[in-house]
Design a protein around this motif. Structure first.
Motif, mmCIF file in Angstrom:
data_model
loop_
_atom_site.group_PDB
_atom_site.id
_atom_site.type_symbol
_atom_site.label_atom_id
_atom_site.label_comp_id
_atom_site.label_asym_id
_atom_site.label_seq_id
_atom_site.Cartn_x
_atom_site.Cartn_y
_atom_site.Cartn_z
ATOM 1 N N GLU A 16 66.241 44.134 120.339
ATOM 2 C CA GLU A 16 67.078 43.537 121.303
ATOM 3 C C GLU A 16 65.826 42.572 122.253
ATOM 4 O O GLU A 16 65.875 41.619 122.591
ATOM 5 N N ARG A 17 65.107 43.400 122.618
ATOM 6 C CA ARG A 17 63.796 42.877 123.518
ATOM 7 C C ARG A 17 63.235 41.692 122.936
ATOM 8 O O ARG A 17 63.116 40.762 123.446
ATOM 9 N N THR A 20 65.541 38.470 122.639
ATOM 10 C CA THR A 20 65.362 37.816 123.684
ATOM 11 C C THR A 20 64.398 36.847 124.014
ATOM 12 O O THR A 20 64.529 36.013 124.671
#
Length: 75
Positions: A16-17, A20
């Motif tokens: 997820e990091r 982004t």
């Protein structure tokens, strides 16, 4: 005496990091190696060529390596 140790990110949190941080127009590919429990990843800017990561047991680690290898071409 208490200690404040940082918990390592889970594979999902790491993915997820990374997603982004990678610009929206970039190409992202994850590939599981046939017959093995390893993953390779590729990410690159539009109209650029990128290099695949080395095989990793965790797909997030493979994507992180591909991002580190190819982000120097940010436009």
């Amino acid at each position: 005496m208490g200690h404040n140790y940082a918990k390592p990110l889970t594979s999902g949190q790491k993915m997820e990091r990374l997603l982004t941080r990678i610009p929206p127009g970039w190409h992202i590919a994850l590939e599981r190696q046939t017959g093995e429990a390893t993953w390779r990843a590729l990410t690159h800017a539009p109209n650029k060529e990128g290099s695949w990561s080395a095989p990793h047991a965790d797909p997030a680690d493979a994507l992180e390596e591909a991002w580190r290898n190819n982000r120097s071409v940010l436009v």
